[in-house]
Scaffold this motif. Structure first.
Motif, PDB file in Angstrom:
ATOM      1  N   TRP A  67       0.840  -1.191   0.000  1.00 28.77           N
ATOM      2  CA  TRP A  67       0.000   0.000   0.000  1.00 28.77           C
ATOM      3  C   TRP A  67       0.878   1.244   0.000  1.00 28.77           C
ATOM      4  CZ3 TRP A  67       0.417   3.215   4.332  1.00 28.77           C
ATOM      5  CH2 TRP A  67       1.056   2.657   5.447  1.00 28.77           C
ATOM      6  N   ALA A  68       0.293   2.305  -0.526  1.00 31.72           N
ATOM      7  CA  ALA A  68       0.973   3.604  -0.558  1.00 31.72           C
ATOM      8  C   ALA A  68       0.104   4.623   0.151  1.00 31.72           C
ATOM      9  CB  ALA A  68       1.243   4.027  -1.995  1.00 31.72           C
ATOM     10  N   GLU A  69       0.728   5.599   0.760  1.00 31.78           N
ATOM     11  CA  GLU A  69      -0.004   6.636   1.497  1.00 31.78           C
ATOM     12  C   GLU A  69      -0.183   7.861   0.615  1.00 31.78           C
ATOM     13  OE1 GLU A  69       0.239   7.611   6.054  1.00 31.78           O
ATOM     14  OE2 GLU A  69       1.790   8.754   5.003  1.00 31.78           O
ATOM     15  N   LEU A  70      -1.451   8.238   0.379  1.00 31.90           N
ATOM     16  CA  LEU A  70      -1.751   9.412  -0.431  1.00 31.90           C
ATOM     17  C   LEU A  70      -2.836  10.234   0.252  1.00 31.90           C
ATOM     18  CD1 LEU A  70      -1.366   6.837  -2.672  1.00 31.90           C
ATOM     19  CD2 LEU A  70      -1.506   8.798  -4.201  1.00 31.90           C
ATOM     20  N   ASP A  71      -2.730  11.546   0.125  1.00 31.78           N
ATOM     21  CA  ASP A  71      -3.810  12.401   0.603  1.00 31.78           C
ATOM     22  C   ASP A  71      -4.768  12.678  -0.543  1.00 31.78           C
ATOM     23  OD1 ASP A  71      -2.676  14.396  -0.983  1.00 31.78           O
ATOM     24  OD2 ASP A  71      -1.781  15.459   0.706  1.00 31.78           O
ATOM     25  N   GLU A  72      -5.846  13.426  -0.256  1.00 34.38           N
ATOM     26  CA  GLU A  72      -6.888  13.632  -1.259  1.00 34.38           C
ATOM     27  C   GLU A  72      -6.388  14.415  -2.476  1.00 34.38           C
ATOM     28  OE1 GLU A  72      -7.392  16.793   1.977  1.00 34.38           O
ATOM     29  OE2 GLU A  72      -6.957  14.639   1.853  1.00 34.38           O
ATOM     30  N   TYR A  97     -11.816   4.867   7.691  1.00 35.44           N
ATOM     31  CA  TYR A  97     -11.193   6.177   7.537  1.00 35.44           C
ATOM     32  C   TYR A  97     -12.256   7.253   7.300  1.00 35.44           C
ATOM     33  CZ  TYR A  97      -7.684   2.667   6.635  1.00 35.44           C
ATOM     34  OH  TYR A  97      -6.888   1.557   6.745  1.00 35.44           O
ATOM     35  N   ASP A  98     -11.925   8.474   7.652  1.00 36.63           N
ATOM     36  CA  ASP A  98     -12.804   9.611   7.396  1.00 36.63           C
ATOM     37  C   ASP A  98     -12.709   9.951   5.911  1.00 36.63           C
ATOM     38  OD1 ASP A  98     -14.159  12.010   7.210  1.00 36.63           O
ATOM     39  OD2 ASP A  98     -13.185  12.931   8.941  1.00 36.63           O
ATOM     40  N   LEU A  99     -13.754   9.679   5.173  1.00 36.58           N
ATOM     41  CA  LEU A  99     -13.749   9.862   3.728  1.00 36.58           C
ATOM     42  C   LEU A  99     -14.246  11.235   3.297  1.00 36.58           C
ATOM     43  CD1 LEU A  99     -15.102   6.339   2.731  1.00 36.58           C
ATOM     44  CD2 LEU A  99     -12.719   7.116   2.700  1.00 36.58           C
ATOM     45  N   ARG A 100     -14.554  12.105   4.247  1.00 37.81           N
ATOM     46  CA  ARG A 100     -15.055  13.426   3.874  1.00 37.81           C
ATOM     47  C   ARG A 100     -14.043  14.249   3.077  1.00 37.81           C
ATOM     48  NH1 ARG A 100     -17.623  14.645   9.752  1.00 37.81           N
ATOM     49  NH2 ARG A 100     -15.630  13.649  10.246  1.00 37.81           N
ATOM     50  N   PRO A 101     -12.775  14.342   3.491  1.00 39.86           N
ATOM     51  CA  PRO A 101     -11.835  15.141   2.687  1.00 39.86           C
ATOM     52  C   PRO A 101     -11.719  14.635   1.251  1.00 39.86           C
ATOM     53  CG  PRO A 101     -10.924  14.711   4.864  1.00 39.86           C
ATOM     54  CD  PRO A 101     -12.144  13.852   4.743  1.00 39.86           C
ATOM     55  N   LEU A 102     -11.679  13.316   1.085  1.00 32.91           N
ATOM     56  CA  LEU A 102     -11.525  12.749  -0.250  1.00 32.91           C
ATOM     57  C   LEU A 102     -12.782  12.943  -1.097  1.00 32.91           C
ATOM     58  CD1 LEU A 102     -10.095  11.154  -2.423  1.00 32.91           C
ATOM     59  CD2 LEU A 102     -10.683   9.036  -1.196  1.00 32.91           C
ATOM     60  N   THR A 103     -13.949  12.598  -0.560  1.00 32.80           N
ATOM     61  CA  THR A 103     -15.170  12.691  -1.364  1.00 32.80           C
ATOM     62  C   THR A 103     -15.561  14.141  -1.645  1.00 32.80           C
ATOM     63  OG1 THR A 103     -16.486  12.430   0.664  1.00 32.80           O
ATOM     64  CG2 THR A 103     -16.070  10.448  -0.646  1.00 32.80           C
ATOM     65  N   GLU A 104     -15.307  15.025  -0.706  1.00 32.93           N
ATOM     66  CA  GLU A 104     -15.577  16.442  -0.961  1.00 32.93           C
ATOM     67  C   GLU A 104     -14.674  16.971  -2.073  1.00 32.93           C
ATOM     68  OE1 GLU A 104     -15.082  18.279   2.820  1.00 32.93           O
ATOM     69  OE2 GLU A 104     -16.915  17.415   3.666  1.00 32.93           O
ATOM     70  N   THR A 105     -13.421  16.586  -2.057  1.00 32.99           N
ATOM     71  CA  THR A 105     -12.485  17.005  -3.106  1.00 32.99           C
ATOM     72  C   THR A 105     -12.922  16.468  -4.465  1.00 32.99           C
ATOM     73  OG1 THR A 105     -10.628  17.141  -1.559  1.00 32.99           O
ATOM     74  CG2 THR A 105     -10.087  16.870  -3.889  1.00 32.99           C
ATOM     75  N   LEU A 106     -13.300  15.194  -4.511  1.00 31.95           N
ATOM     76  CA  LEU A 106     -13.756  14.602  -5.774  1.00 31.95           C
ATOM     77  C   LEU A 106     -14.981  15.326  -6.311  1.00 31.95           C
ATOM     78  CD1 LEU A 106     -13.422  10.797  -4.915  1.00 31.95           C
ATOM     79  CD2 LEU A 106     -11.932  12.131  -6.407  1.00 31.95           C
ATOM     80  N   ASN A 107     -15.956  15.524  -5.450  1.00 31.73           N
ATOM     81  CA  ASN A 107     -17.220  16.097  -5.898  1.00 31.73           C
ATOM     82  C   ASN A 107     -17.097  17.569  -6.289  1.00 31.73           C
ATOM     83  OD1 ASN A 107     -18.359  13.587  -5.441  1.00 31.73           O
ATOM     84  ND2 ASN A 107     -19.101  14.107  -3.402  1.00 31.73           N
ATOM     85  N   LYS A 108     -16.086  18.256  -5.762  1.00 30.55           N
ATOM     86  CA  LYS A 108     -15.847  19.654  -6.146  1.00 30.55           C
ATOM     87  C   LYS A 108     -15.049  19.769  -7.444  1.00 30.55           C
ATOM     88  CE  LYS A 108     -15.950  21.582  -1.456  1.00 30.55           C
ATOM     89  NZ  LYS A 108     -15.120  22.159  -0.354  1.00 30.55           N
ATOM     90  N   SER A 118     -19.145  -2.369   4.384  1.00 31.92           N
ATOM     91  CA  SER A 118     -19.860  -3.457   5.070  1.00 31.92           C
ATOM     92  C   SER A 118     -20.938  -2.938   6.012  1.00 31.92           C
ATOM     93  CB  SER A 118     -18.860  -4.302   5.873  1.00 31.92           C
ATOM     94  OG  SER A 118     -18.277  -3.513   6.912  1.00 31.92           O
ATOM     95  N   GLY A 119     -20.917  -1.645   6.291  1.00 37.07           N
ATOM     96  CA  GLY A 119     -21.899  -1.068   7.207  1.00 37.07           C
ATOM     97  C   GLY A 119     -21.586  -1.292   8.668  1.00 37.07           C
ATOM     98  N   THR A 120     -20.383  -1.746   8.979  1.00 33.47           N
ATOM     99  CA  THR A 120     -20.013  -2.046  10.362  1.00 33.47           C
ATOM    100  C   THR A 120     -19.224  -0.919  11.027  1.00 33.47           C
ATOM    101  OG1 THR A 120     -18.056  -3.239   9.572  1.00 33.47           O
ATOM    102  CG2 THR A 120     -20.035  -4.543   9.971  1.00 33.47           C
ATOM    103  N   PHE A 121     -18.970   0.154  10.276  1.00 36.09           N
ATOM    104  CA  PHE A 121     -18.290   1.334  10.820  1.00 36.09           C
ATOM    105  C   PHE A 121     -19.065   2.580  10.405  1.00 36.09           C
ATOM    106  CE2 PHE A 121     -15.125  -1.941  10.746  1.00 36.09           C
ATOM    107  CZ  PHE A 121     -14.399  -1.731  11.920  1.00 36.09           C
ATOM    108  N   GLU A 122     -18.966   3.621  11.223  1.00 37.46           N
ATOM    109  CA  GLU A 122     -19.663   4.865  10.909  1.00 37.46           C
ATOM    110  C   GLU A 122     -19.204   5.406   9.559  1.00 37.46           C
ATOM    111  OE1 GLU A 122     -22.127   6.268  12.340  1.00 37.46           O
ATOM    112  OE2 GLU A 122     -22.207   5.275  14.288  1.00 37.46           O
ATOM    113  N   ILE A 123     -20.142   5.938   8.810  1.00 34.45           N
ATOM    114  CA  ILE A 123     -19.863   6.447   7.471  1.00 34.45           C
ATOM    115  C   ILE A 123     -19.671   7.959   7.534  1.00 34.45           C
ATOM    116  CG2 ILE A 123     -20.778   6.723   5.137  1.00 34.45           C
ATOM    117  CD1 ILE A 123     -22.369   4.106   5.651  1.00 34.45           C
ATOM    118  N   PHE A 124     -18.474   8.407   7.211  1.00 37.76           N
ATOM    119  CA  PHE A 124     -18.165   9.830   7.133  1.00 37.76           C
ATOM    120  C   PHE A 124     -17.793  10.152   5.694  1.00 37.76           C
ATOM    121  CE2 PHE A 124     -17.075   8.675  11.568  1.00 37.76           C
ATOM    122  CZ  PHE A 124     -17.992   9.499  12.221  1.00 37.76           C
ATOM    123  N   THR A 125     -18.719  10.794   4.992  1.00 38.55           N
ATOM    124  CA  THR A 125     -18.517  11.072   3.584  1.00 38.55           C
ATOM    125  C   THR A 125     -19.299  12.311   3.194  1.00 38.55           C
ATOM    126  OG1 THR A 125     -18.594  10.066   1.376  1.00 38.55           O
ATOM    127  CG2 THR A 125     -20.438   9.616   2.825  1.00 38.55           C
TER     128      THR A 125
END
Length: 221
Positions: A67-72, A97-108, A118-125
């Motif tokens: 795996w590689a580490e990348l920011d949004e 992971y908190d997906l808000r920074p990534l999905t907000e960047t994509l959608n903008k 899987s629905g087993t963790f809180e969804i932050f998007t």
């Protein structure tokens, strides 16, 4: 926000309501859920000694746990090399992971985004992100499907092989405030004939949709 990325590749979405949509997949590393039939078990462990440069995970589908580490911002720059404008964030379990920074960047920046969880963790998007919950009930990891995840879902894509899986799904649907605005899909586990027959029967009976993992039938990633 830095994300552990297992791979980035462009293909056709093969599952659920968005089957057939050209998509860029971002697969994140790490998942404690423990599904026995998982076809990406190489994404389960996030080991520091398997961290590599981004060039080692681009367009490489070799079931590697690297795996590689990348920011949004870095991810956005990589996506510009592809034609598709729909981005699917999967795993592993992306909602570790908190997906808000990534999905907000994509959608903008002209992309539509989708997550598969899987629905087993809180969804932050981002609010406009299309959320596919593929609920995993009674898995080895011992995590429960969250009511908040069921209610956030735009699509509930349930893997099935037995009648018990249908009962599990019906119990989960009772947790949802309304079924009027959600697409319910049944996905036969491992494309087994009996599971497929069962899925077809219950899709017709309940007015649900069939998801057949088209990419596996076509032998594409």
């Amino acid at each position: 926000m830095n994300y552990p990325v297992n791979e980035i590749f462009e293909t056709i979405q093969g599952e659920g309501a968005k089957t057939g949509v050209p998509s860029i997949f971002i697969r994140l590393q790490g998942c404690p859920v423990g599904c026995s039939w998982c076809d990406t078990k190489h994404t389960w462990e996030l080991n520091d000694n398997e961290k590599v440069s981004v060039e080692n995970i681009i367009n490489i589908s070799n079931a590697s746990s690297m795996w590689a580490e990348l920011d949004e911002i870095s991810l956005l720059a990589r996506l510009k090399h592809y034609s598709a404008k729909h981005v699917v964030i999967t795993g592993g379990e992306p909602c570790l992971y908190d997906l808000r920074p990534l999905t907000e960047t994509l959608n903008k920046n002209g992309y539509t985004s989708q997550i598969e969880t899987s629905g087993t963790f809180e969804i932050f998007t981002d609010n406009s992100t299309y959320v596919t919950v593929s609920p995993k009930v009674g898995m080895k990891g011992g995590f429960k499907v969250l009511q908040s995840a069921i209610n956030r879902a735009d699509e509930i894509k349930h893997p099935i092989a037995t009648e018990q899986h249908i009962e599990d799904l019906k119990a989960l649907l009772k947790l949802r405030n309304s079924l009027d605005d959600v697409c319910v899909c049944l996905q036969p586990i491992s494309q087994k004939p009996r599971a497929t027959e069962l899925a077809i029967h219950h899709c017709i009976k309940n007015n649900w949709r069939l998801s057949v993992q088209m990419h596996k039938y076509l032998s594409i990633d």
